[in-house]
Scaffold this active site. Structure first.
Site, PDB file in Angstrom:
ATOM      1  CE  LYS A 166     -73.848 -66.333 -25.777  1.00  0.00           C
ATOM      2  NZ  LYS A 166     -73.347 -67.731 -25.696  1.00  0.00           N
ATOM      3  CB  SER A 186     -57.813 -49.804 -28.093  1.00  0.00           C
ATOM      4  OG  SER A 186     -56.567 -49.154 -27.912  1.00  0.00           O
ATOM      5  CE1 TYR A 201     -55.971 -53.396 -24.407  1.00  0.00           C
ATOM      6  CE2 TYR A 201     -54.940 -51.971 -26.041  1.00  0.00           C
ATOM      7  CZ  TYR A 201     -55.903 -52.183 -25.067  1.00  0.00           C
ATOM      8  OH  TYR A 201     -56.805 -51.180 -24.770  1.00  0.00           O
ATOM      9  CE  LYS A 205     -59.413 -53.317 -25.729  1.00  0.00           C
ATOM     10  NZ  LYS A 205     -60.733 -53.238 -25.066  1.00  0.00           N
ATOM     11  CB  THR A 236     -56.396 -44.672 -16.476  1.00  0.00           C
ATOM     12  OG1 THR A 236     -55.520 -45.540 -17.224  1.00  0.00           O
ATOM     13  CG2 THR A 236     -57.462 -44.092 -17.404  1.00  0.00           C
TER      14      THR A 236
END
Length: 295
Positions: A166, A186, A201, A205, A236
């Protein structure tokens, strides 16, 4: 509003873009370029990019890719820490001709995000690209999940991405040049993960996907494209450690490619969506998972 007044309310209406509008027209490459120059120009990134979570494992690789493709100015919004300082210093040493700035930003703080966006307008004349990599992972059994954890996950992953979009969109409208916003969703937005339970989660997503499509429809009139990428499991620090070895084995066994992804493997889609090569891509999501979601 009293319920009896609902039948007299007026709904706000969005305005769609026009084919005649300058910012929505095709952008052909110059005719006098060589084939090699045309190839480079097609995927060139110019101007100013904001990357939230830009010192994380995925965000920092995306920052490097933007700079490799010609980005002039990189503004990284992330939480301050020793690791973030080191990564910014590394980027500056690799790309000495680019302007690289770091701001300690909490993406859930509307005032901070708005202020940083306005400062970008004053300091560098606007923002051309936004990538929203800032996010958290939450793994809890649904029946045991505290309401606080559910709200925290949504606040960072979904609300944070919206607040940044925004604020940056308002800057893009003021500058009058349009731009590209790329959210990070994701594979968790597309199907249930296994073996780990992570309802907050996944739902956060999935909300990012719905938000991306809504913003793409609303903001095309301003020459702003809004898309998303959906990474699969990536190599990661979040997916490292002996405690995750059993889960990694399951993820690999359920992937047609037999492995999780490298962060570098997200960069092709990021550059496509951020550059003029993706000028007619709007409201799309690109799944980058080696085929994980096929099963």
């Amino acid at each position: 509003m009293d319920r009896s007044e609902l039948t007299s309310r007026l709904l706000p209406e969005m305005t769609l873009g026009s084919a005649q509008a300058k910012l929505n027209k095709p952008l052909p490459l110059p005719a006098n370029l060589s084939p090699a120059e045309r190839a480079a120009a097609r995927f060139r990134i110019s101007g100013v990019a904001v990357v939230t979570g830009g010192t994380g494992d995925l965000g920092s690789v995306a920052c490097e890719a933007l700079l490799e493709h010609g980005l002039d100015t990189l503004l990284v919004w992330d939480l301050q820490g020793p690791a973030s300082t080191r990564k910014i210093e590394t980027l500056r040493s690799k790309f000495p001709s680019a302007r690289i700035e770091f701001s300690n930003i909490d993406v859930t703080d509307d005032a901070q995000v708005t202020k940083a966006s306005q400062e970008a307008l004053e300091m560098v004349g606007g923002i051309d690209v936004l990538l929203t990599f800032a996010g958290v992972v939450s793994c809890d059994h649904a029946k045991d999940m505290p309401a606080k954890e559910w709200r925290r996950t949504f606040d960072i992953n979904t609300t944070g991405s919206f607040l940044c979009a925004k604020a940056v969109a308002n800057v893009m409208v003021k500058s009058g040049n349009g731009g590209s916003i790329v959210h990070v969703a994701s594979i968790s937005a597309h199907r249930v993960n296994f073996p780990q339970p992570q309802v907050a989660y996944n739902a956060s997503k999935a909300a990012v996907l719905a938000m991306t499509k809504s913003l793409a429809a609303e903001w095309a009139v301003h020459g702003i494209r809004v898309n998303s990428i959906s990474p699969g499991y990536m190599d990661t620090i979040l997916n490292e450690g002996d405690g995750l070895q059993a889960a990694r084995t399951i993820w690999n066994e359920r992937n047609p490619n037999g492995r999780i992804g490298s962060p570098e493997e997200l960069c092709g889609a990021v550059i496509l969506l951020a550059s003029s090569a993706g000028r007619y891509i709007n409201g799309a999501d690109i799944i980058i998972d080696g085929g994980q979601t096929l099963f």
